[in-house]
Design a protein around this motif. Structure first.
Motif, PDB file in Angstrom:
ATOM      1  N   VAL A  20      65.270  67.854  27.116  1.00 31.22           N
ATOM      2  CA  VAL A  20      64.616  67.918  28.425  1.00 31.22           C
ATOM      3  C   VAL A  20      65.010  69.197  29.162  1.00 31.22           C
ATOM      4  O   VAL A  20      66.153  69.648  29.098  1.00 31.22           O
ATOM      5  CB  VAL A  20      64.954  66.687  29.295  1.00 31.22           C
ATOM      6  CG1 VAL A  20      64.306  65.433  28.716  1.00 31.22           C
ATOM      7  CG2 VAL A  20      66.457  66.478  29.419  1.00 31.22           C
ATOM      8  N   TYR A  21      64.047  69.758  29.851  1.00 33.89           N
ATOM      9  CA  TYR A  21      64.277  70.915  30.701  1.00 33.89           C
ATOM     10  C   TYR A  21      63.268  70.835  31.839  1.00 33.89           C
ATOM     11  O   TYR A  21      62.363  70.011  31.820  1.00 33.89           O
ATOM     12  CB  TYR A  21      64.110  72.231  29.920  1.00 33.89           C
ATOM     13  CG  TYR A  21      62.830  72.317  29.119  1.00 33.89           C
ATOM     14  CD1 TYR A  21      61.653  72.796  29.692  1.00 33.89           C
ATOM     15  CD2 TYR A  21      62.785  71.898  27.788  1.00 33.89           C
ATOM     16  CE1 TYR A  21      60.479  72.872  28.956  1.00 33.89           C
ATOM     17  CE2 TYR A  21      61.617  71.971  27.050  1.00 33.89           C
ATOM     18  CZ  TYR A  21      60.460  72.455  27.648  1.00 33.89           C
ATOM     19  OH  TYR A  21      59.292  72.513  26.927  1.00 33.89           O
ATOM     20  N   GLY A  22      63.419  71.653  32.844  1.00 31.72           N
ATOM     21  CA  GLY A  22      62.498  71.603  33.974  1.00 31.72           C
ATOM     22  C   GLY A  22      63.138  71.010  35.216  1.00 31.72           C
ATOM     23  O   GLY A  22      64.341  70.705  35.258  1.00 31.72           O
ATOM     24  N   ALA A  23      62.330  70.802  36.239  1.00 31.23           N
ATOM     25  CA  ALA A  23      62.806  70.459  37.576  1.00 31.23           C
ATOM     26  C   ALA A  23      63.603  69.158  37.639  1.00 31.23           C
ATOM     27  O   ALA A  23      64.526  69.021  38.450  1.00 31.23           O
ATOM     28  CB  ALA A  23      61.616  70.386  38.538  1.00 31.23           C
ATOM     29  N   LYS A  24      63.263  68.172  36.796  1.00 30.55           N
ATOM     30  CA  LYS A  24      63.920  66.866  36.875  1.00 30.55           C
ATOM     31  C   LYS A  24      64.921  66.626  35.744  1.00 30.55           C
ATOM     32  O   LYS A  24      65.538  65.555  35.668  1.00 30.55           O
ATOM     33  CB  LYS A  24      62.875  65.749  36.852  1.00 30.55           C
ATOM     34  CG  LYS A  24      61.888  65.767  38.009  1.00 30.55           C
ATOM     35  CD  LYS A  24      60.886  64.632  37.857  1.00 30.55           C
ATOM     36  CE  LYS A  24      59.850  64.636  38.956  1.00 30.55           C
ATOM     37  NZ  LYS A  24      58.843  63.558  38.773  1.00 30.55           N
ATOM     38  N   ALA A  25      65.092  67.586  34.873  1.00 27.97           N
ATOM     39  CA  ALA A  25      65.926  67.381  33.689  1.00 27.97           C
ATOM     40  C   ALA A  25      67.367  67.023  34.056  1.00 27.97           C
ATOM     41  O   ALA A  25      68.006  66.188  33.396  1.00 27.97           O
ATOM     42  CB  ALA A  25      65.893  68.630  32.808  1.00 27.97           C
ATOM     43  N   HIS A  26      67.904  67.637  35.106  1.00 27.93           N
ATOM     44  CA  HIS A  26      69.302  67.393  35.484  1.00 27.93           C
ATOM     45  C   HIS A  26      69.542  65.932  35.855  1.00 27.93           C
ATOM     46  O   HIS A  26      70.651  65.416  35.668  1.00 27.93           O
ATOM     47  CB  HIS A  26      69.694  68.317  36.644  1.00 27.93           C
ATOM     48  CG  HIS A  26      69.004  68.000  37.941  1.00 27.93           C
ATOM     49  ND1 HIS A  26      67.691  68.346  38.183  1.00 27.93           N
ATOM     50  CD2 HIS A  26      69.438  67.348  39.054  1.00 27.93           C
ATOM     51  CE1 HIS A  26      67.339  67.942  39.396  1.00 27.93           C
ATOM     52  NE2 HIS A  26      68.374  67.335  39.934  1.00 27.93           N
ATOM     53  N   ILE A  27      68.508  65.262  36.351  1.00 29.61           N
ATOM     54  CA  ILE A  27      68.653  63.856  36.744  1.00 29.61           C
ATOM     55  C   ILE A  27      68.926  62.985  35.522  1.00 29.61           C
ATOM     56  O   ILE A  27      69.807  62.119  35.535  1.00 29.61           O
ATOM     57  CB  ILE A  27      67.379  63.370  37.480  1.00 29.61           C
ATOM     58  CG1 ILE A  27      67.140  64.214  38.740  1.00 29.61           C
ATOM     59  CG2 ILE A  27      67.497  61.896  37.839  1.00 29.61           C
ATOM     60  CD1 ILE A  27      65.819  63.908  39.434  1.00 29.61           C
ATOM     61  N   ILE A  28      68.176  63.229  34.449  1.00 23.21           N
ATOM     62  CA  ILE A  28      68.359  62.458  33.223  1.00 23.21           C
ATOM     63  C   ILE A  28      69.673  62.817  32.545  1.00 23.21           C
ATOM     64  O   ILE A  28      70.394  61.934  32.042  1.00 23.21           O
ATOM     65  CB  ILE A  28      67.170  62.679  32.266  1.00 23.21           C
ATOM     66  CG1 ILE A  28      65.888  62.111  32.877  1.00 23.21           C
ATOM     67  CG2 ILE A  28      67.439  62.042  30.908  1.00 23.21           C
ATOM     68  CD1 ILE A  28      65.940  60.619  33.189  1.00 23.21           C
ATOM     69  N   LYS A  29      70.022  64.076  32.552  1.00 23.77           N
ATOM     70  CA  LYS A  29      71.287  64.484  31.934  1.00 23.77           C
ATOM     71  C   LYS A  29      72.474  63.826  32.645  1.00 23.77           C
ATOM     72  O   LYS A  29      73.469  63.448  32.005  1.00 23.77           O
ATOM     73  CB  LYS A  29      71.417  66.008  31.965  1.00 23.77           C
ATOM     74  CG  LYS A  29      70.452  66.710  31.017  1.00 23.77           C
ATOM     75  CD  LYS A  29      70.563  68.221  31.107  1.00 23.77           C
ATOM     76  CE  LYS A  29      69.589  68.899  30.153  1.00 23.77           C
ATOM     77  NZ  LYS A  29      69.654  70.379  30.230  1.00 23.77           N
ATOM     78  N   GLU A  30      72.394  63.695  33.944  1.00 20.48           N
ATOM     79  CA  GLU A  30      73.435  63.020  34.702  1.00 20.48           C
ATOM     80  C   GLU A  30      73.419  61.518  34.432  1.00 20.48           C
ATOM     81  O   GLU A  30      74.475  60.885  34.307  1.00 20.48           O
ATOM     82  CB  GLU A  30      73.240  63.280  36.206  1.00 20.48           C
ATOM     83  CG  GLU A  30      74.295  62.670  37.106  1.00 20.48           C
ATOM     84  CD  GLU A  30      75.666  63.314  36.933  1.00 20.48           C
ATOM     85  OE1 GLU A  30      76.675  62.605  37.195  1.00 20.48           O
ATOM     86  OE2 GLU A  30      75.734  64.487  36.548  1.00 20.48           O
ATOM     87  N   TYR A  31      72.225  60.952  34.266  1.00 20.71           N
ATOM     88  CA  TYR A  31      72.058  59.503  34.084  1.00 20.71           C
ATOM     89  C   TYR A  31      72.665  59.013  32.770  1.00 20.71           C
ATOM     90  O   TYR A  31      73.139  57.874  32.694  1.00 20.71           O
ATOM     91  CB  TYR A  31      70.565  59.158  34.132  1.00 20.71           C
ATOM     92  CG  TYR A  31      70.269  57.684  34.285  1.00 20.71           C
ATOM     93  CD1 TYR A  31      70.487  57.028  35.497  1.00 20.71           C
ATOM     94  CD2 TYR A  31      69.756  56.940  33.220  1.00 20.71           C
ATOM     95  CE1 TYR A  31      70.203  55.685  35.649  1.00 20.71           C
ATOM     96  CE2 TYR A  31      69.473  55.596  33.361  1.00 20.71           C
ATOM     97  CZ  TYR A  31      69.694  54.970  34.584  1.00 20.71           C
ATOM     98  OH  TYR A  31      69.419  53.626  34.725  1.00 20.71           O
ATOM     99  N   ILE A  32      72.642  59.864  31.745  1.00 16.95           N
ATOM    100  CA  ILE A  32      73.120  59.415  30.431  1.00 16.95           C
ATOM    101  C   ILE A  32      74.610  59.697  30.192  1.00 16.95           C
ATOM    102  O   ILE A  32      75.127  59.376  29.119  1.00 16.95           O
ATOM    103  CB  ILE A  32      72.298  60.056  29.284  1.00 16.95           C
ATOM    104  CG1 ILE A  32      72.505  61.571  29.262  1.00 16.95           C
ATOM    105  CG2 ILE A  32      70.837  59.689  29.391  1.00 16.95           C
ATOM    106  CD1 ILE A  32      71.868  62.243  28.055  1.00 16.95           C
ATOM    107  N   LYS A  33      75.288  60.255  31.169  1.00 14.15           N
ATOM    108  CA  LYS A  33      76.696  60.612  30.965  1.00 14.15           C
ATOM    109  C   LYS A  33      77.554  59.432  30.538  1.00 14.15           C
ATOM    110  O   LYS A  33      78.446  59.558  29.706  1.00 14.15           O
ATOM    111  CB  LYS A  33      77.263  61.244  32.242  1.00 14.15           C
ATOM    112  CG  LYS A  33      76.918  62.718  32.385  1.00 14.15           C
ATOM    113  CD  LYS A  33      77.626  63.335  33.570  1.00 14.15           C
ATOM    114  CE  LYS A  33      77.356  64.839  33.638  1.00 14.15           C
ATOM    115  NZ  LYS A  33      78.047  65.472  34.792  1.00 14.15           N
TER     116      LYS A  33
END
Length: 393
Positions: A252-265
């Motif tokens: 994932v990349y783009g404007a919302k990608a950081h949200i998912i990366k944080e969610y799966i930590k």
């Protein structure tokens, strides 16, 4: 083939290979076809860098004319200013070097507005290749209301001066554009995501290293996670995933990608996050996940859904029935309808999906990849013929 070029075409877009972008590759794939079929092709693009995936392709065709990018960061105001400046410079450059017809894509934002303003005034023939539509994208992304005078101005400017022809991503988008222009413009339908140049390369049958357990069902969300896409779709899939027999791949990349990366930590069981996945590996996913929220219908058509189906993969689509993505690929897809019970639908899907059901879906859609290749080649011939007619060759 004649030695003398039959048609001269100038393609305008912010990105072009070796930059990795699906839209850049789409431009190059068309350029390869046009050059190999007797056309002179010029490309006007910036040196800007696309922060995402895609392929570079083994061939890069076209006489390139490169202008300096203005801004490559994430600040929305600076991006808008940069897009306006780059769009003006790209269209001006294309108008100066063009010997035939100009194909105007939609990056940077509002490139089509500059095209209508400059090219129509100069009586330069042009074809509008609609990828992401602007200014509609500003409203879909909740950056501005459609009732705002600024939005109304840009919308009026965008559809005041019509192109000589159009390339649309699907029938529904094509009709929307004709209604917006209030004209029945000659149109070729060309979904983005089928790239003939890389077709042989993508037939590689090697099992990727990330597919370590063939007994599991591999789902994957691979691509841009921007304003047009649903983070809830991915979150609910993560929440109801069954790691014992299901595995989720994420790029994932783009404007919302950081949200998912944080969610799966804290939820790493059954999930693999990669920086990149080559397109030819999409077919090794049992199910490709694609989303398009309702506000973005017609504004864009996800290329990753087209690429996945063309690779012979099944797709889990989160969105609406009333869009080209679903209508064109429903034989190879399951639908999670956007709405109040979407999470319930996702949970039920994950509870019932099996290798047998997936294989049945793929079998029912086994003719789609060949049909998509055929339709893409037909569209390329149609674009060449459209250009020939427009310039009177």
């Amino acid at each position: 083939m004649e030695n003398k070029s039959e048609v001269s075409v100038t393609i305008v877009n912010r990105y072009y290979p070796p930059n990795k972008s699906a839209i850049a590759e789409a431009a190059n794939d068309l350029a390869i076809f046009l050059v190999e079929n007797g056309c002179q092709v010029k490309i006007v693009h910036t040196d800007g860098d696309y922060p995402g995936g895609g392929e570079t392709g083994k061939k890069i065709k076209g006489e390139q004319h490169i202008i300096s990018s203005f801004y490559n960061g994430q600040n929305k105001i600076l991006r808008l200013i940069g897009n306006l400046i780059e769009g003006f410079k790209l269209i001006r450059k294309a108008q100066k070097i063009n010997d035939g017809v100009i194909i105007v894509m939609t990056n940077p934002m509002l490139l089509n507005v500059w095209a209508g303003f400059i090219l129509n005034r100069k009586k330069t023939p042009w074809i509008y290749w609609s990828m992401d539509l602007y200014p509609e994208g500003f409203a879909s992304g909740n950056l501005i209301k459609k009732s705002n005078p600024i939005y109304k101005y840009f919308f009026r400017r965008a559809y005041l001066k019509k192109p000589n022809g159009m390339i649309a991503l699907g029938d529904i988008q094509a009709q929307y554009l004709k209604d917006a222009y209030k004209k029945d413009i000659s149109t070729v339908i060309l979904p983005c995501g089928v790239f003939l140049n890389n077709a042989k390369q993508e037939n590689n049958i090697a099992i990727p290293t990330w597919k370590t357990d063939k007994t599991k069902i591999y789902l994957g969300y691979i691509g841009n996670l921007g304003q047009a896409h649903s983070i809830e779709f991915i979150k609910w899939t993560i929440d109801h995933l069954q790691p014992k027999n299901q595995h989720l791949m994420l790029v994932v990349y783009g404007a919302k990608a950081h949200i998912i990366k944080e969610y799966i930590k804290d939820k790493k069981e059954g999930i693999t996050l990669l920086d990149y996945m080559p397109r030819e590996e999409l077919k090794h996913l049992d199910i490709n996940m694609v989303s398009l929220i309702s506000e973005w219908i017609n504004v864009c058509v996800p290329s990753k859904m087209v690429s996945a189906v063309h690779q012979g993969s099944a797709v889990l689509f989160f969105g609406s029935k009333d869009c080209d993505s679903w209508q064109d690929h429903k034989d190879a897809s399951w639908l999670i309808e956007e709405g109040e019970n979407a999470e319930v639908q996702i949970k039920a899907f994950l509870n019932t999906i099996s290798h047998g059901i997936i294989q049945e879906k793929k079998s029912n859609a086994k003719g789609l990849p060949q049909e998509m290749t055929k339709n893409t080649l037909k569209a390329y011939h149609g674009i060449r013929e459209m250009g020939r007619k427009i310039i009177g060759s």
